[in-house]
Write an enzyme that holds these catalytic residues in place. Sequence first.
Site, mmCIF file in Angstrom:
data_model
loop_
_atom_site.group_PDB
_atom_site.id
_atom_site.type_symbol
_atom_site.label_atom_id
_atom_site.label_comp_id
_atom_site.label_asym_id
_atom_site.label_seq_id
_atom_site.Cartn_x
_atom_site.Cartn_y
_atom_site.Cartn_z
ATOM 1 C CE LYS A 184 -31.922 -19.990 -65.521
ATOM 2 N NZ LYS A 184 -31.371 -19.092 -64.494
ATOM 3 C CE LYS A 243 -34.262 -22.830 -63.433
ATOM 4 N NZ LYS A 243 -33.778 -21.655 -62.730
#
Length: 328
Positions: free
Chosen positions: A196, A249
Site C-alpha cells: 500500500k 493499492k
Amino acid sequence: MANYPTKRLRRLRYNPLLRDMVRETELSKNDFIYPLFVVPGEKVKNPVKSMPGVFQLSVDELVKECKEVESLGIPAVILFGIPEHKDEQGSEAYDPNGIIQKAVRAIKSEVKNLLVITDVCLCEYTSHGHCGLLNGEEILNDETVELLVIESLSHVEAGADIVAPSDMMDGRIAAIRKAFDEKGFNKTPIISYAAKFSSGYYGPFRDAAESTPAFGDRRSHQMDIANSLEALREVEEDIEEGADIVMVKPAGPYLDIIRQVKDKFGMPTAAYQVSGEYAMIKAASQNGWIDEERVMLESLIAIKRAGADMFLTYFAKDAAKWIDKNKK
Ligand SMILES: [Zn+2]
C-alpha cells in the site's frame, strides 16, 4: 518487418467476432469487490462530493444497497466504518457494538449470497486520524497490532467472511492469523493490503471515510511511491505471515507492481482502484472530456491484464451492468 507481407497482425482485427475470439482479457463480475461506507443513524444516504455516485450509508440503507449489489451478481463488498465517536485509541473500531460490527450482523442476516469483507484499521476511529496508537507523533507498531487483532476478531465474531487489514503495521498478518486460529476462525481468510503506497490518490476517500490525519501524513508506514523491490518484500512478508490474498493499492498507477507481484508469487492478487482514480474518470467525463464508460472499462481491463485476479472498485455496479448488457 522481414516477414511482411505474409505476416499481417491486422488479419485478426477486421471481424468483430474474431476480435472477440482472440481477446486475452475479459472482465467478469467474479472479479468485483464493491467498497461501501457505513455511518451511524437511520435513512442516511450522504453523497460523497468528490466521488459522484458514492454515498455514506446508515445500516438500513447499507442493507438495501447490499441487496442490489447481490442482485447484480457482484460477489463481495468491503466495508469502511465511520463511528459515532472518535477517541485517541479508536475504541469503536473494536467495540462489539461498533458501526462495522452492527453493519456486518445486519447484512449477514438479510443478504445471503454476498461475501462481507471488512477493512481493518484504526484511522477512521481515532480522533487524530492516524492508523494506530501514538506516542507523541510516532505511530506505535506493536501496540497498534494488538488492537488490530481485537478489531479483526470483533469483525469475524459479528459474521465477517474475510478481513482486510489496511494499516501497514509490521507483523499484523501473523498476529491476526494466530488469534483467528486460536479462537476457532481457522477457516477465515485474510486479504492483506500488502503493498500500500503513500499515495495522493487517496484524497477523496478521506472525505468519504472522514479519516484525514490531524497532523503529518502516513509516510512512516505506507510505502514510498518510488519503490518496487520493497513492495515485493512487503508482499513476501505478508505471504509468509499467512495472508491468503495479497493486495496492491492504488491500482492504475501501479500496474507494474501488480504484474511483478503476480509473476513472483503467483498468489491470488487483489488491486484497489482507489477514490482518486475513480474521481478523475468521473470528473473528466462530467466535463465531457472523456467517455466515462469506455475509460472505466479500459481502466479495469488494464488492472486485470496486469495480473489482478480481483479488484476493489467504485465502478463495480456500473461495470456489472455493462457486463449484463454486453456479454453474450
Ligand atoms: Zn489507516
